[in-house]
Design a protein around this motif. Structure first.
Motif, PDB file in Angstrom:
ATOM      1  N   GLN A  13      -1.245   8.346   2.783  1.00 28.63           N
ATOM      2  CA  GLN A  13      -1.612   6.972   2.485  1.00 28.63           C
ATOM      3  C   GLN A  13      -3.006   6.672   2.997  1.00 28.63           C
ATOM      4  O   GLN A  13      -3.390   7.112   4.082  1.00 28.63           O
ATOM      5  CB  GLN A  13      -0.625   5.999   3.105  1.00 28.63           C
ATOM      6  CG  GLN A  13       0.686   5.939   2.362  1.00 28.63           C
ATOM      7  CD  GLN A  13       1.481   4.707   2.757  1.00 28.63           C
ATOM      8  OE1 GLN A  13       1.414   4.251   3.886  1.00 28.63           O
ATOM      9  NE2 GLN A  13       2.230   4.190   1.816  1.00 28.63           N
ATOM     10  N   THR A  15      -5.594   4.795   4.887  1.00 27.44           N
ATOM     11  CA  THR A  15      -5.524   3.954   6.083  1.00 27.44           C
ATOM     12  C   THR A  15      -6.806   3.160   6.308  1.00 27.44           C
ATOM     13  O   THR A  15      -6.801   2.171   7.029  1.00 27.44           O
ATOM     14  CB  THR A  15      -5.247   4.797   7.346  1.00 27.44           C
ATOM     15  OG1 THR A  15      -6.277   5.768   7.495  1.00 27.44           O
ATOM     16  CG2 THR A  15      -3.889   5.469   7.256  1.00 27.44           C
ATOM     17  N   GLY A  25      -3.239   1.539   1.947  1.00 35.36           N
ATOM     18  CA  GLY A  25      -1.820   1.575   1.614  1.00 35.36           C
ATOM     19  C   GLY A  25      -1.494   2.386   0.375  1.00 35.36           C
ATOM     20  O   GLY A  25      -0.334   2.748   0.163  1.00 35.36           O
ATOM     21  N   SER A  27      -0.957   5.484  -2.030  1.00 30.92           N
ATOM     22  CA  SER A  27      -0.557   6.880  -1.833  1.00 30.92           C
ATOM     23  C   SER A  27      -1.434   7.777  -2.705  1.00 30.92           C
ATOM     24  O   SER A  27      -1.616   7.501  -3.898  1.00 30.92           O
ATOM     25  CB  SER A  27       0.911   7.032  -2.218  1.00 30.92           C
ATOM     26  OG  SER A  27       1.341   8.348  -1.985  1.00 30.92           O
TER      27      SER A  27
END
Length: 91
Positions: A13, A15, A25, A27
């Protein structure tokens, strides 16, 4: 931008990001190297693979990795007018 990748995974994810194409957030999949040395480092987002330049790789005590990178702009493979490709301006 930085992606946290859990131990033994290739998906993590975001960051930290200053790029709206990769919001915090989200992916993403990372390919940092292959054993044959054929592929370039890349990130895959929503099925689209983009080349990256890896800036840092931090291994955390729990086995996770923080990978910091920049997206590269994909070069066009179509010839430019009067040239033989994107790096050849022609005569």
């Amino acid at each position: 931008m930085t992606v946290r990748v859990p131990p033994a995974q290739i998906v993590g994810q975001v960051t930290r990001s200053d790029d709206p194409r990769l919001p915090v957030g989200m992916s993403v999949g990372l390919r940092l190297a292959d054993f044959e040395g054929i592929s370039e480092p890349s990130v895959t987002v929503e099925g689209v693979t983009r080349p990256i330049v890896m800036l840092a790789l931090d291994r955390l005590p729990n086995g996770s990795q923080d990978v910091t990178f920049e997206l590269l702009e994909a070069s066009s493979s179509s010839p430019e007018p009067g040239g033989n490709g994107p790096d050849d301006p022609g005569p």
